[in-house]
Design an enzyme around this catalytic site. Sequence first.
Site, short mmCIF file in Angstrom:
data_model
loop_
_atom_site.label_atom_id
_atom_site.label_comp_id
_atom_site.label_asym_id
_atom_site.label_seq_id
_atom_site.Cartn_x
_atom_site.Cartn_y
_atom_site.Cartn_z
N HIS A 96 -22.11 57.60 -3.63
CA HIS A 96 -21.86 56.63 -4.69
C HIS A 96 -20.95 55.50 -4.22
O HIS A 96 -20.06 55.68 -3.38
CB HIS A 96 -21.33 57.31 -5.96
CG HIS A 96 -19.96 57.91 -5.89
ND1 HIS A 96 -18.82 57.19 -6.13
CD2 HIS A 96 -19.55 59.19 -5.66
CE1 HIS A 96 -17.76 57.99 -6.05
NE2 HIS A 96 -18.17 59.21 -5.75
N ASP A 151 -13.67 57.88 -1.44
CA ASP A 151 -14.43 58.51 -2.52
C ASP A 151 -15.16 57.39 -3.27
O ASP A 151 -14.61 56.84 -4.22
CB ASP A 151 -13.48 59.28 -3.44
CG ASP A 151 -14.17 60.03 -4.55
OD1 ASP A 151 -15.42 60.08 -4.56
OD2 ASP A 151 -13.47 60.54 -5.43
N GLU A 156 -20.63 56.84 -10.67
CA GLU A 156 -20.44 58.29 -10.51
C GLU A 156 -19.15 58.76 -11.14
O GLU A 156 -19.10 59.83 -11.76
CB GLU A 156 -20.47 58.64 -9.01
CG GLU A 156 -20.52 60.14 -8.71
CD GLU A 156 -19.15 60.82 -8.61
OE1 GLU A 156 -19.11 62.05 -8.49
OE2 GLU A 156 -18.12 60.11 -8.66
N GLU A 157 -18.09 57.97 -10.99
CA GLU A 157 -16.77 58.40 -11.43
C GLU A 157 -16.64 58.49 -12.95
O GLU A 157 -15.66 59.04 -13.45
CB GLU A 157 -15.70 57.45 -10.88
CG GLU A 157 -15.57 57.45 -9.36
CD GLU A 157 -15.02 58.75 -8.80
OE1 GLU A 157 -14.64 59.64 -9.59
OE2 GLU A 157 -14.95 58.88 -7.57
N ASP A 186 -20.50 63.68 -0.95
CA ASP A 186 -19.27 63.34 -1.66
C ASP A 186 -18.09 63.98 -0.95
O ASP A 186 -18.26 64.86 -0.11
CB ASP A 186 -19.31 63.79 -3.12
CG ASP A 186 -18.57 62.83 -4.05
OD1 ASP A 186 -17.55 62.25 -3.62
OD2 ASP A 186 -19.00 62.65 -5.20
N HIS A 226 -8.41 60.15 -4.92
CA HIS A 226 -8.07 59.43 -6.16
C HIS A 226 -6.66 58.86 -6.10
O HIS A 226 -5.87 59.01 -7.02
CB HIS A 226 -8.27 60.32 -7.39
CG HIS A 226 -9.69 60.49 -7.78
ND1 HIS A 226 -10.12 60.53 -9.09
CD2 HIS A 226 -10.82 60.60 -7.04
CE1 HIS A 226 -11.43 60.68 -9.12
NE2 HIS A 226 -11.88 60.72 -7.88
#
Length: 362
Positions: free
Chosen positions: A71, A186, A218-219, A241, A326
């Site tokens: 993603h 990510d 995606e998130e 991922d 994150h």
Amino acid sequence: MSREPIGDINLEMLKEFSEAHGISGNEKEVSRVMKKWIEPYADEITYDNLGSLVALQKGDKDGVKVMIAGHMDEVGFMVCDIDKDGYIKMLPVGGWWGHVLPSQTLVVTTREGKRYQGVVGSSAPHGLPKDVKEKVIHPTKLFLDMGVESREEIYELGIQIGDMITPDTKFTVMNNPNYLMGKAWDDRLCAAMVVDVMRLLHKEKHSANLYGVGTVQEEVGLRGARTAANMLHPDVAIALDVTTSMDTPMDKGVNGIGKGVVLSVMDAGIIANKNFLHEMEKICKDLDLDINYDMMTVGGTDADNIHKAHDGVVTMTLSIPTRYMHSHRLIIHRKDYWQTVLLMAEFVRRVDRDLLNKLKDF
């Protein structure tokens, strides 16, 4: 651990992927970066109606349709309010822990594409009560200081409600060159891996029709994976991922960076096709690649939606361990990247109708 750089990895490509700005729903800049790097290896490039990029490398007319997906969106924020003094309130897009935010610099991107730096406000520790010092501030309670006097100055810059806010982070090769630091690993790291798989295969004859996909949103709910999979109707799919690296003083566990391939057995949204998992184990052994396993009970990947498309898709996830996920700065290892690329390329070389039927045979 070796200090010699592992793998045929283009650092300029990784830098461009990492430093591009693109939260969920704002992935256009990232998709243009991905298109630039993947176009030389693709026969066709298309998009679904949400913006996911699909690059096709053709095989046989009736060849197995293989989808590999990473993603393109990153976690970030949107401008949700501007007070009279010019302080910006931020709405998280994706999961953020309040601890990682105070005093960090962020970038606001206007609708015209202009960028302005700000800093997340924080309190000096002097005289703060103990309970305040130890309390995690929720991201929605924080603010972005743009260094202006008023709301009017913010408007003069062209900043509006809904504008994208992203980390202000530069790609860095660490002191051991196998360790790479940047924002948005990510999952930009995995979008770059899609490019490298197609690069390795583009001069080879393979029967599979390979679809390299950069998915969107995606998130915030794996949305692009759903539309892309429904558009392509793949026979077999690999979602790429990151996963949490458990090798720091803060996080202790089995998986850590620099250990090679990580096969995801399950997460909160999918149980990997067991025959597919076993086939990937076999390829790893044939290529002398390291084998590790990941089992998450919280969180998921694009595989969660891909495997439910149409009447079901043979699907699994390959995981890349990442430190400090994150946050503004993540660290990954070249070995994990490169071994995973080699694994996927070899699977594409081998897959045919007979192998697909074997994977489907429960």
